[in-house]
Write an enzyme that holds these catalytic residues in place. Structure first.
Site, PDB file in Angstrom:
ATOM      1  CB  SER A 113      -0.910   0.019   1.223  1.00  0.00           C
ATOM      2  OG  SER A 113      -1.690  -1.154   1.276  1.00  0.00           O
TER       3      SER A 113
HETATM    4  N1  SAH Z   1      -1.161  -4.042   3.632  1.00  0.00           N
HETATM    5  C1  SAH Z   1      -0.529  -4.758   2.570  1.00  0.00           C
HETATM    6  C2  SAH Z   1      -1.416  -4.684   1.364  1.00  0.00           C
HETATM    7  C3  SAH Z   1      -1.293  -5.858   0.499  1.00  0.00           C
HETATM    8  S1  SAH Z   1      -2.410  -5.925  -0.874  1.00  0.00           S
HETATM    9  C4  SAH Z   1       0.838  -4.152   2.286  1.00  0.00           C
HETATM   10  O1  SAH Z   1       1.033  -2.976   2.574  1.00  0.00           O
HETATM   11  O2  SAH Z   1       1.709  -4.842   1.764  1.00  0.00           O
HETATM   12  C5  SAH Z   1      -3.734  -6.871  -0.222  1.00  0.00           C
HETATM   13  C6  SAH Z   1      -3.435  -8.272   0.209  1.00  0.00           C
HETATM   14  O3  SAH Z   1      -4.675  -8.867   0.571  1.00  0.00           O
HETATM   15  C7  SAH Z   1      -2.851  -9.163  -0.875  1.00  0.00           C
HETATM   16  O4  SAH Z   1      -1.658  -9.709  -0.429  1.00  0.00           O
HETATM   17  C8  SAH Z   1      -3.914 -10.236  -1.090  1.00  0.00           C
HETATM   18  O5  SAH Z   1      -3.382 -11.514  -1.371  1.00  0.00           O
HETATM   19  C9  SAH Z   1      -4.614 -10.228   0.259  1.00  0.00           C
HETATM   20  N2  SAH Z   1      -5.964 -10.775   0.224  1.00  0.00           N
HETATM   21  C10 SAH Z   1      -6.920 -10.653  -0.722  1.00  0.00           C
HETATM   22  N3  SAH Z   1      -8.032 -11.309  -0.355  1.00  0.00           N
HETATM   23  C11 SAH Z   1      -7.776 -11.871   0.856  1.00  0.00           C
HETATM   24  C12 SAH Z   1      -8.526 -12.677   1.752  1.00  0.00           C
HETATM   25  N4  SAH Z   1      -9.787 -13.049   1.497  1.00  0.00           N
HETATM   26  N5  SAH Z   1      -7.938 -13.075   2.906  1.00  0.00           N
HETATM   27  C13 SAH Z   1      -6.661 -12.717   3.204  1.00  0.00           C
HETATM   28  N6  SAH Z   1      -5.912 -11.956   2.394  1.00  0.00           N
HETATM   29  C14 SAH Z   1      -6.446 -11.533   1.236  1.00  0.00           C
END
Ligand code: SAH
Length: 219
Positions: A69
């Site tokens: 993010s």
């Molecule tokens: N806060 C993280 C954002 C990652 S993007 C950062 O700063 O790196 C969002 C993440 O949510 C991805 O890694 C994706 O695989 C995960 N995601 C999507 N759907 C999900 C679910 N149902 N349960 C757990 N993780 C999920």
């Protein structure tokens, strides 16, 4: 190859101070949040090839079609999650790189974080361990179901967007607790703050955001 966690080079104090200054200009006023962002080396959470861009205020790719993010969004969501208080136990859905997790780990007592892509989960676990962060547990599952075993949570932060707020997350929020979550379609979502009172849920719309979708494995 990843840059080393001690971060010679890219973590130069001036580079990080510029990012903090920019976050202040964008309206982030909580010194606790700014302090945590200033302390966490974001460059170790991205691939070495793009590490030089880690202190720009942009989202960056972390593989598997996912992104780390944007620092502004991490700061804003963290600020909203904390409110005036200090949540003790927090559930995070969407560990991704683990960067948001590392920021939160400096501000709350315990974090339970859920990721559905195994290599991302393993990498985040490894990085957090290397950074000496010990108040985080990460598991592989569909975070839309929450993590019942440790509920209720004082705070829940979701960094992938469902079409509507999953009911399990509302159920696992403690009275007085705060849920920060983007809700909407693929192109754009609204960031919501849902506060649970003793009798009800109160929802506030914060701003338009752009997250990857929350993928449901179990429904
Ligand atoms: N806060 C993280 C954002 C990652 S993007 C950062 O700063 O790196 C969002 C993440 O949510 C991805 O890694 C994706 O695989 C995960 N995601 C999507 N759907 C999900 C679910 N149902 N349960 C757990 N993780 C999920």
């Amino acid at each position: 190859m990843k840059t080393d966690v001690h971060g010679i080079g890219m973590t130069s104090r001036r580079t990080r101070e510029r990012l903090i200054q920019r976050l202040r200009e964008e309206g982030i006023g909580d010194e606790r949040v700014l302090g945590a962002i200033g302390a966490v080396p974001r460059h170790v959470f991205v691939d070495e090839a793009i590490a030089s861009r880690a202190y720009e205020d942009t989202a960056l790719p972390i593989g598997h079609g996912q992104t780390i993010s944007q620092p502004y969004i991490v700061a804003r969501m963290t600020q909203v999650l904390l409110g005036e208080g200090r949540p003790k136990k927090v559930l995070e859905v969407g560990t991704g790189s683990g960067y948001q997790t590392a920021v939160l780990a400096r501000l709350v007592d315990e974090i339970y974080s859920i990721e559905r892509i195994e290599p991302l989960m393993k990498q985040a676990r490894r990085l957090l361990r290397e950074l000496g962060i010990r108040n985080v547990q990460i598991r592989l599952s569909d975070g839309g179901d929450g993590w019942k075993e440790h509920a209720p949570y004082d705070g829940i932060i979701v960094t992938a967007a469902p079409a509507e707020v999953p009911s399990a997350l509302l159920e696992q929020l403690a009275p007085g607790g705060r849920l920060v979550i983007p809700v909407g379609g693929a192109a754009m979502q609204e960031l919501l703050l849902v506060q649970r009172t003793d009798t009800d849920y109160v929802q506030e719309r914060l701003e338009l955001v752009n997250f990857v979708p929350l993928v449901r494995d179990s429904i």
